[in-house]
Design a protein around this motif. Structure first.
Motif, PDB file in Angstrom:
ATOM      1  N   TYR A   1      -9.356  -1.173  10.808  1.00  0.00           N
ATOM      2  CA  TYR A   1      -9.627  -2.536  10.338  1.00  0.00           C
ATOM      3  C   TYR A   1     -10.018  -2.583   8.866  1.00  0.00           C
ATOM      4  N   PHE A   2     -10.980  -1.770   8.455  1.00  0.00           N
ATOM      5  CA  PHE A   2     -11.444  -1.844   7.063  1.00  0.00           C
ATOM      6  C   PHE A   2     -10.337  -1.485   6.065  1.00  0.00           C
ATOM      7  N   PRO A   3      -9.554  -0.436   6.306  1.00  0.00           N
ATOM      8  CA  PRO A   3      -8.469  -0.138   5.356  1.00  0.00           C
ATOM      9  C   PRO A   3      -7.413  -1.248   5.267  1.00  0.00           C
ATOM     10  N   ILE A   4      -6.977  -1.787   6.405  1.00  0.00           N
ATOM     11  CA  ILE A   4      -5.978  -2.850   6.335  1.00  0.00           C
ATOM     12  C   ILE A   4      -6.577  -4.081   5.659  1.00  0.00           C
ATOM     13  N   GLY A   5      -7.839  -4.372   5.955  1.00  0.00           N
ATOM     14  CA  GLY A   5      -8.499  -5.479   5.283  1.00  0.00           C
ATOM     15  C   GLY A   5      -8.533  -5.287   3.778  1.00  0.00           C
ATOM     16  N   HIS A   6      -8.794  -4.064   3.343  1.00  0.00           N
ATOM     17  CA  HIS A   6      -8.816  -3.786   1.904  1.00  0.00           C
ATOM     18  C   HIS A   6      -7.419  -3.893   1.304  1.00  0.00           C
ATOM     19  N   MET A   7      -6.426  -3.363   2.006  1.00  0.00           N
ATOM     20  CA  MET A   7      -5.061  -3.406   1.471  1.00  0.00           C
ATOM     21  C   MET A   7      -4.546  -4.828   1.328  1.00  0.00           C
ATOM     22  N   VAL A   8      -4.994  -5.740   2.201  1.00  0.00           N
ATOM     23  CA  VAL A   8      -4.502  -7.117   2.176  1.00  0.00           C
ATOM     24  C   VAL A   8      -5.400  -8.020   1.339  1.00  0.00           C
ATOM     25  N   TRP A   9      -6.699  -7.952   1.556  1.00  0.00           N
ATOM     26  CA  TRP A   9      -7.636  -8.899   0.927  1.00  0.00           C
ATOM     27  C   TRP A   9      -8.480  -8.294  -0.184  1.00  0.00           C
ATOM     28  N   GLY A  10      -8.603  -6.991  -0.230  1.00  0.00           N
ATOM     29  CA  GLY A  10      -9.536  -6.364  -1.160  1.00  0.00           C
ATOM     30  C   GLY A  10      -8.896  -5.790  -2.406  1.00  0.00           C
ATOM     31  N   GLY A  11      -7.644  -6.131  -2.667  1.00  0.00           N
ATOM     32  CA  GLY A  11      -6.986  -5.643  -3.870  1.00  0.00           C
ATOM     33  C   GLY A  11      -6.318  -4.293  -3.706  1.00  0.00           C
ATOM     34  N   GLY A  12      -6.028  -3.897  -2.457  1.00  0.00           N
ATOM     35  CA  GLY A  12      -5.426  -2.599  -2.193  1.00  0.00           C
ATOM     36  C   GLY A  12      -3.912  -2.622  -2.200  1.00  0.00           C
ATOM     37  N   PHE A  13      -3.304  -1.690  -1.481  1.00  0.00           N
ATOM     38  CA  PHE A  13      -1.885  -1.373  -1.590  1.00  0.00           C
ATOM     39  C   PHE A  13      -0.976  -2.570  -1.339  1.00  0.00           C
ATOM     40  N   ILE A  14      -1.200  -3.303  -0.263  1.00  0.00           N
ATOM     41  CA  ILE A  14      -0.290  -4.407   0.078  1.00  0.00           C
ATOM     42  C   ILE A  14      -0.353  -5.516  -0.961  1.00  0.00           C
ATOM     43  N   SER A  15      -1.561  -5.897  -1.359  1.00  0.00           N
ATOM     44  CA  SER A  15      -1.674  -6.965  -2.363  1.00  0.00           C
ATOM     45  C   SER A  15      -1.202  -6.501  -3.730  1.00  0.00           C
ATOM     46  N   ASP A  16      -1.296  -5.200  -4.018  1.00  0.00           N
ATOM     47  CA  ASP A  16      -0.831  -4.665  -5.298  1.00  0.00           C
ATOM     48  C   ASP A  16       0.687  -4.594  -5.400  1.00  0.00           C
ATOM     49  N   HIS A  17       1.340  -4.232  -4.301  1.00  0.00           N
ATOM     50  CA  HIS A  17       2.771  -3.935  -4.344  1.00  0.00           C
ATOM     51  C   HIS A  17       3.661  -5.030  -3.760  1.00  0.00           C
ATOM     52  N   PHE A  18       3.076  -5.953  -3.025  1.00  0.00           N
ATOM     53  CA  PHE A  18       3.871  -7.004  -2.400  1.00  0.00           C
ATOM     54  C   PHE A  18       3.155  -8.339  -2.584  1.00  0.00           C
ATOM     55  N   GLY A  19       3.917  -9.390  -2.645  1.00  0.00           N
ATOM     56  CA  GLY A  19       3.321 -10.721  -2.785  1.00  0.00           C
ATOM     57  C   GLY A  19       3.088 -11.383  -1.453  1.00  0.00           C
ATOM     58  N   ALA A  20       2.807 -10.589  -0.445  1.00  0.00           N
ATOM     59  CA  ALA A  20       2.663 -11.122   0.912  1.00  0.00           C
ATOM     60  C   ALA A  20       1.460 -12.049   1.010  1.00  0.00           C
ATOM     61  N   GLN A  21       1.652 -13.133   1.754  1.00  0.00           N
ATOM     62  CA  GLN A  21       0.569 -14.072   2.015  1.00  0.00           C
ATOM     63  C   GLN A  21      -0.007 -13.817   3.409  1.00  0.00           C
ATOM     64  N   ASP A  22      -1.323 -13.797   3.493  1.00  0.00           N
ATOM     65  CA  ASP A  22      -2.021 -13.688   4.776  1.00  0.00           C
ATOM     66  C   ASP A  22      -3.330 -14.444   4.631  1.00  0.00           C
ATOM     67  N   TYR A  23      -3.283 -15.724   4.909  1.00  0.00           N
ATOM     68  CA  TYR A  23      -4.413 -16.590   4.598  1.00  0.00           C
ATOM     69  C   TYR A  23      -5.677 -16.184   5.347  1.00  0.00           C
ATOM     70  N   ALA A  24      -5.552 -15.900   6.651  1.00  0.00           N
ATOM     71  CA  ALA A  24      -6.772 -15.635   7.428  1.00  0.00           C
ATOM     72  C   ALA A  24      -6.648 -14.473   8.408  1.00  0.00           C
ATOM     73  N   GLY A  25      -5.555 -13.673   8.333  1.00  0.00           N
ATOM     74  CA  GLY A  25      -5.597 -12.453   9.128  1.00  0.00           C
ATOM     75  C   GLY A  25      -4.454 -12.182  10.071  1.00  0.00           C
TER      76      GLY A  25
END
Length: 437
Positions: A131-155
């Motif tokens: 949970y914490f790693p995926i949360g960081h990758m999506v919402w905390g400025g990690g891999f997914i948010s850095d490399h993709f413009g994916a939207q995930d408003y609330a999870g």
């Protein structure tokens, strides 16, 4: 800002209610009568364990300042909320409730057969590694948010795909319940389930609407804050409502076509399917997109939950069919129906945006699926070959509530009657009189 903090206090309380008692009631009613207390306990214990882990290192791993390989943040930077000011506690509390309900969702896939002690051991390892790693990758400025413009408003990825995959893995590793596919395992109290679904719907407004992220302009200018808050929360509130309505109706329609009847369990499950699907997309789409996402999710999830019997997967309370399927649908369809006029500001394929958004959404979903599957599998097998997952077969057959907790949910024959005579004795005498007659 005072109004915003007041709103967040309410939103956080609503999300807390989603785990206890809403999810506990929803799952408890779907369980068999001999398992309802254990099922509800798994939700309550999830809240207890995850809350403590989250304030110790979960917040730091998700939103800490120092990134570790773009996968998670350093768990020790903000350990125990070090250097987090008191006005930041509301953000911690809000995110903590997300982590707790995500873990609790998994429990529905393994109802009726798991030792409570094994579940308690699983929880801190799972939130730490998945949970914490995926949360960081999506919402905390990690891999997914850095490399993709994916939207995930609330999870959609962080919560529902993550929990759905974990439920699938655990169901496969732990195995089927005794008698699965051979004897009926129907919900014992659909009234509880309907009540739980209603409370989940109510609480979900805190979940989705409360996930607004204020822009720097809004933080600096009270008038900009008011404008963003009013426009964005209105969109997410309406989208959450309409998608859920569409999903419930679509589920009932598919049920009617496939099985000849529209059921109360179908209505409750359709509500949850719609809420799941609109979670990532509530800030990405306009009203037509919300209706489409809800309708597709409701129909697809209604069809998917029936597959478990055909493939022999004992996903006890349909976590895979609702949360994994609904989470993928809600995440991927953003790439088709997102609109630049929505708060997310990105046009999907149907709005002239090309394939870019769709590709980003698919990649985000795939990364979440793979990550959750790998780390859930490692934890699941580690527990299986050490302390073990299953209660003894006799305890499972006789009732996991009594085997694990020494209690039963409905103690109908152990009290005293109005004359002081044991009701069990009264029942026995009544039977004897009937036989003697």
């Amino acid at each position: 800002m005072d109004g915003y903090y007041a709103f967040m206090l309410v939103a956080t309380a609503l999300v807390l209610m989603m785990t206890v008692p809403a999810l506990a009631l929803f799952y408890g009613g779907m369980s068999r009568s001999k398992s309802v207390l254990n099922m509800m306990m798994m939700s309550y214990v999830s809240m207890g364990v995850v809350a403590i882990v989250y304030v110790l290192w979960g917040w730091s791993m998700t939103f800490g300042p120092n990134d570790v390989g773009s996968l998670f943040a350093n768990p020790f930077d903000l350990f125990g909320l070090k250097d987090v000011t008191s006005d930041g506690y509301i953000a911690v509390m809000f995110q903590m409730t997300f982590a707790a309900i995500t873990a609790a969702l998994i429990s529905g896939a393994i109802a009726d057969r798991v030792k409570l002690s094994s579940w308690i051991v699983f929880l801190p390892f799972w939130v730490t590694l998945s949970y914490f790693p995926i949360g960081h990758m999506v919402w905390g400025g990690g891999f997914i948010s850095d490399h993709f413009g994916a939207q995930d408003y609330a999870g959609g990825t962080v919560v529902h795909i993550n929990a759905g995959v974990a439920g699938l893995v655990l169901a496969l590793v732990i195995g089927k319940r005794v008698g699965f596919g051979k004897e009926p395992m129907r919900p014992h109290n659909l009234t509880l389930t309907m009540l739980g679904a209603g409370l989940l719907w109510f609480g979900w407004y805190g979940f989705n609407v409360g996930s607004i992220v204020l822009s720097e302009e809004s933080l600096a200018d009270p008038s900009a804050l008011s404008a963003q808050f009013q426009s964005e929360t209105g969109v997410t509130f309406l989208n959450t409502t309409i998608a859920t309505c569409a999903a419930m109706l679509a589920w009932l329609l598919v049920e009617r076509i496939l099985h000849g009847k529209a059921t109360s369990l179908g209505a409750a499950s359709g509500i949850v399917a719609g809420l799941v699907a609109i979670t990532p997309s509530c800030g990405a789409v306009e009203l037509p997109g919300a209706i489409l996402i809800g309708a597709v999710a409701g129909g697809a999830c209604a069809w998917a939950v029936g597959l478990k019997f055909k493939v022999g997967l004992d996903d006890s309370l349909d976590v895979v069919g609702v949360h994994l399927v609904g989470g993928v649908i809600g995440t991927v369809l953003i790439g088709l129906v997102s609109s630049a006029d929505a708060p997310g500001g990105i046009d999907g394929l149907f709005y002239g945006g090309g394939l870019g958004s769709l590709g980003d959404q698919v990649m985000a979903a795939l990364i979440a699926i793979v990550w959750s599957a790998v780390f859930t599998g490692l934890i699941a097998f580690a527990i299986k070959f050490t302390i073990g997952w299953r209660v003894p077969e006799e305890g499972e057959v006789d009732g996991i509530d009594f085997a694990q907790h020494g209690e039963t949910a409905y103690d109908l024959h152990s009290g005293l009657g109005s004359t002081g005579t044991s009701t069990s004795v009264l029942a026995k005498n009544t039977v004897s009189e009937g036989v003697n007659a």
